[in-house]
Motif scaffolding. Structure first.
Motif, PDB file in Angstrom:
ATOM      1  N   VAL A  44       0.840  -1.199   0.000  1.00 38.26           N
ATOM      2  CA  VAL A  44       0.000   0.000   0.000  1.00 38.26           C
ATOM      3  C   VAL A  44       0.872   1.244   0.000  1.00 38.26           C
ATOM      4  CG1 VAL A  44      -1.706   1.314   1.307  1.00 38.26           C
ATOM      5  CG2 VAL A  44      -1.913  -1.175   1.135  1.00 38.26           C
ATOM      6  N   ALA A  45       0.728   2.054  -1.044  1.00 35.05           N
ATOM      7  CA  ALA A  45       1.480   3.305  -1.126  1.00 35.05           C
ATOM      8  C   ALA A  45       0.871   4.373  -0.236  1.00 35.05           C
ATOM      9  CB  ALA A  45       1.525   3.788  -2.573  1.00 35.05           C
ATOM     10  N   SER A  46      -0.466   4.431  -0.193  1.00 43.68           N
ATOM     11  CA  SER A  46      -1.133   5.443   0.627  1.00 43.68           C
ATOM     12  C   SER A  46      -2.539   4.978   0.960  1.00 43.68           C
ATOM     13  CB  SER A  46      -1.199   6.787  -0.113  1.00 43.68           C
ATOM     14  OG  SER A  46      -2.071   6.700  -1.234  1.00 43.68           O
ATOM     15  N   ILE A  47      -3.033   5.446   2.094  1.00 45.97           N
ATOM     16  CA  ILE A  47      -4.432   5.239   2.475  1.00 45.97           C
ATOM     17  C   ILE A  47      -5.044   6.611   2.706  1.00 45.97           C
ATOM     18  CG2 ILE A  47      -6.045   4.268   4.149  1.00 45.97           C
ATOM     19  CD1 ILE A  47      -4.018   2.100   4.766  1.00 45.97           C
ATOM     20  N   VAL A  48      -6.096   6.897   1.954  1.00 38.18           N
ATOM     21  CA  VAL A  48      -6.825   8.155   2.094  1.00 38.18           C
ATOM     22  C   VAL A  48      -8.229   7.833   2.579  1.00 38.18           C
ATOM     23  CG1 VAL A  48      -7.816  10.132   0.877  1.00 38.18           C
ATOM     24  CG2 VAL A  48      -5.502   9.352   0.321  1.00 38.18           C
ATOM     25  N   VAL A  49      -8.621   8.432   3.685  1.00 39.79           N
ATOM     26  CA  VAL A  49      -9.986   8.299   4.192  1.00 39.79           C
ATOM     27  C   VAL A  49     -10.726   9.589   3.873  1.00 39.79           C
ATOM     28  CG1 VAL A  49     -11.435   8.063   6.238  1.00 39.79           C
ATOM     29  CG2 VAL A  49      -9.347   6.702   6.027  1.00 39.79           C
ATOM     30  N   VAL A  50     -11.796   9.482   3.106  1.00 45.27           N
ATOM     31  CA  VAL A  50     -12.643  10.642   2.835  1.00 45.27           C
ATOM     32  C   VAL A  50     -13.714  10.672   3.919  1.00 45.27           C
ATOM     33  CG1 VAL A  50     -14.162  11.792   1.186  1.00 45.27           C
ATOM     34  CG2 VAL A  50     -12.209  10.452   0.364  1.00 45.27           C
ATOM     35  N   ASP A  51     -13.562  11.611   4.851  1.00 42.39           N
ATOM     36  CA  ASP A  51     -14.523  11.762   5.948  1.00 42.39           C
ATOM     37  C   ASP A  51     -15.702  12.564   5.411  1.00 42.39           C
ATOM     38  OD1 ASP A  51     -15.906  12.063   8.266  1.00 42.39           O
ATOM     39  OD2 ASP A  51     -14.419  13.309   9.283  1.00 42.39           O
ATOM     40  N   ASN A  52     -16.748  11.847   5.053  1.00 40.02           N
ATOM     41  CA  ASN A  52     -17.865  12.431   4.315  1.00 40.02           C
ATOM     42  C   ASN A  52     -18.875  13.063   5.273  1.00 40.02           C
ATOM     43  OD1 ASN A  52     -19.210  13.119   2.005  1.00 40.02           O
ATOM     44  ND2 ASN A  52     -20.039  11.082   1.594  1.00 40.02           N
ATOM     45  N   ALA A  53     -18.477  14.214   5.833  1.00 48.28           N
ATOM     46  CA  ALA A  53     -19.349  15.011   6.709  1.00 48.28           C
ATOM     47  C   ALA A  53     -19.785  14.248   7.951  1.00 48.28           C
ATOM     48  CB  ALA A  53     -20.568  15.525   5.933  1.00 48.28           C
ATOM     49  N   SER A  54     -18.855  13.518   8.574  1.00 53.36           N
ATOM     50  CA  SER A  54     -19.180  12.846   9.834  1.00 53.36           C
ATOM     51  C   SER A  54     -19.536  13.879  10.895  1.00 53.36           C
ATOM     52  CB  SER A  54     -17.999  11.998  10.314  1.00 53.36           C
ATOM     53  OG  SER A  54     -17.769  10.917   9.450  1.00 53.36           O
ATOM     54  N   SER A  55     -20.464  13.505  11.773  1.00 52.83           N
ATOM     55  CA  SER A  55     -20.932  14.435  12.807  1.00 52.83           C
ATOM     56  C   SER A  55     -20.474  14.038  14.204  1.00 52.83           C
ATOM     57  CB  SER A  55     -22.466  14.498  12.783  1.00 52.83           C
ATOM     58  OG  SER A  55     -23.025  13.208  12.992  1.00 52.83           O
ATOM     59  N   ASP A  56     -19.661  12.972  14.304  1.00 49.16           N
ATOM     60  CA  ASP A  56     -19.293  12.445  15.617  1.00 49.16           C
ATOM     61  C   ASP A  56     -17.823  12.659  15.970  1.00 49.16           C
ATOM     62  OD1 ASP A  56     -18.174  10.753  13.794  1.00 49.16           O
ATOM     63  OD2 ASP A  56     -19.020   8.901  14.625  1.00 49.16           O
ATOM     64  N   GLY A  57     -17.118  13.460  15.181  1.00 53.55           N
ATOM     65  CA  GLY A  57     -15.709  13.700  15.463  1.00 53.55           C
ATOM     66  C   GLY A  57     -14.802  12.536  15.149  1.00 53.55           C
ATOM     67  N   SER A  58     -15.307  11.540  14.437  1.00 52.64           N
ATOM     68  CA  SER A  58     -14.521  10.327  14.190  1.00 52.64           C
ATOM     69  C   SER A  58     -13.343  10.574  13.260  1.00 52.64           C
ATOM     70  CB  SER A  58     -15.416   9.222  13.628  1.00 52.64           C
ATOM     71  OG  SER A  58     -16.171   9.673  12.519  1.00 52.64           O
ATOM     72  N   GLY A  59     -13.437  11.592  12.402  1.00 50.85           N
ATOM     73  CA  GLY A  59     -12.311  11.893  11.527  1.00 50.85           C
ATOM     74  C   GLY A  59     -11.063  12.254  12.312  1.00 50.85           C
ATOM     75  N   ASN A  60     -11.223  13.071  13.343  1.00 51.86           N
ATOM     76  CA  ASN A  60     -10.079  13.445  14.182  1.00 51.86           C
ATOM     77  C   ASN A  60      -9.525  12.237  14.932  1.00 51.86           C
ATOM     78  OD1 ASN A  60     -10.210  16.150  13.432  1.00 51.86           O
ATOM     79  ND2 ASN A  60     -11.654  16.657  15.073  1.00 51.86           N
ATOM     80  N   GLU A  61     -10.415  11.366  15.377  1.00 54.41           N
ATOM     81  CA  GLU A  61      -9.964  10.170  16.089  1.00 54.41           C
ATOM     82  C   GLU A  61      -9.181   9.248  15.160  1.00 54.41           C
ATOM     83  OE1 GLU A  61      -9.194   7.481  19.046  1.00 54.41           O
ATOM     84  OE2 GLU A  61      -9.973   9.535  19.207  1.00 54.41           O
ATOM     85  N   LEU A  62      -9.600   9.146  13.899  1.00 57.40           N
ATOM     86  CA  LEU A  62      -8.863   8.327  12.936  1.00 57.40           C
ATOM     87  C   LEU A  62      -7.464   8.888  12.708  1.00 57.40           C
ATOM     88  CD1 LEU A  62     -11.666   7.574  10.315  1.00 57.40           C
ATOM     89  CD2 LEU A  62     -10.535   5.909  11.805  1.00 57.40           C
TER      90      LEU A  62
END
Length: 318
Positions: A44-62
């Motif tokens: 795997v060269a890169s992993i990109v997570v598209v945080d599609n307007a999450s409302s629970d703050g999970s993007g920051n936790e990831l």
């Protein structure tokens, strides 16, 4: 570059860019990422997570849990197709893996798909075998929406595939690969302009593969590659939500027929409505039999009736 053993010979394995679409599914997305790092980290060269307007703050936790993963925060929700295109821009690897967040990759999965694509240069996209957590097979590919799928439903083929999972033991060409896991050759993906962003959540996979076939790229199912798919893990299941979910699915099928100029496309809503009505009759006959097993979805009849009404309304307004 890494080396993967294939059935024929060792092949050089180029790196893969991974795009995961995430919305309020912290635990599932974390398991998805960890499974990739554990089973295919060197590929795997890169992993990109598209945080599609999450409302629970999970993007920051990831971000905190996986410092090597890029998290793209989007404040306004994108369609699934648009989110995939958004994430696909952030990489240059020859292969592009588009993934639902509720997928766990099994050992050897990524290597098998890379090896297969390296040896079958006409293949533009492939998909692995999907299994439920209990090991049962899932639907891993499908028939194109419209008359092809209606015919498959009428003769029972699609129903058997949905209930029992695809039992192919050898790789094969398929109409389209299920969108939970799309392993794409980047050159093919870019040639057709990526996903059509008019598709909100359903049929973007069918449309992508349809356009690949038009450009002489093949779409294949590779059962030696395996994932665990927590199908439905990214949405809730109240009756109202299930009805809306199925109606959205039907609307996407009709959009596919329109975009791809299906013959007699004005009659396609009636075709689907007729199939669903036949299923209702069959259900009524089964319910009259003794010793029947409890149904997995007790709301199935209500959902079908709502979809029939939706389809008839769509036909009447065309």
């Amino acid at each position: 570059m890494a080396v993967v053993e294939s059935a024929a010979e060792s092949v050089l394995v180029p790196p893969v860019d991974v795009v995961i679409i995430h919305h309020n599914t912290l635990d599932l997305t974390s398991r998805c990422i960890q499974s990739l790092l554990d089973t295919a980290g060197e590929l795997v060269a890169s992993i990109v997570v598209v945080d599609n307007a999450s409302s629970d703050g999970s993007g920051n936790e990831l971000r905190a849990r996986f410092p090597s993963v890029s998290v793209l925060r989007r404040d306004q929700p994108l369609s699934y197709a648009a989110a995939c295109n958004d994430g696909a821009r952030y990489g240059t690897a020859p292969y592009l893996l588009l993934s639902n967040s509720d997928v766990e990759y099994q050992p050897g999965c990524i290597g098998h798909m890379i090896g297969y694509m390296e040896q079958h240069l006409q293949v533009g996209v492939c998909s692995p075998l999907q299994r439920y957590p209990d090991g049962r097979r899932q639907r891993s590919w499908g028939y194109f929406p419209g008359w092809q799928e209606i015919a498959a439903l009428m003769v029972g083929i699609e129903t058997i595939h949905n209930r029992r999972g695809h039992r192919d033991s050898q790789p094969r060409a398929v109409p389209y690969c299920d969108g939970a896991v799309l392993f794409c050759r980047r050159a093919a993906y870019q040639q057709i302009g990526g996903m059509d962003e008019r598709f909100s959540f359903f049929c973007e996979d069918a449309d992508l593969c349809y356009r690949l076939w038009q450009k002489q790229w093949h779409c294949h199912f590779v059962p030696d590659a395996t994932v665990i798919h927590h199908r439905g893990g990214t949405w809730q299941r109240s009756l109202e939500q299930m009805i809306a979910y199925e109606q959205q699915n039907m609307a996407a099928k009709l959009l596919f027929a329109q975009v791809q100029h299906a013959p007699a496309r004005r009659l396609i809503p009636l075709g689907y409505a007729g199939v669903l009505q036949l299923f209702q009759v069959a259900d009524a006959m089964v319910r009259s039999l003794p010793l029947q097993r409890p149904r997995r979805n007790p709301h199935r009849r209500v959902i079908r009736q709502a979809c029939i009404a939706f389809l008839l309304q769509r036909h009447a307004t065309k």
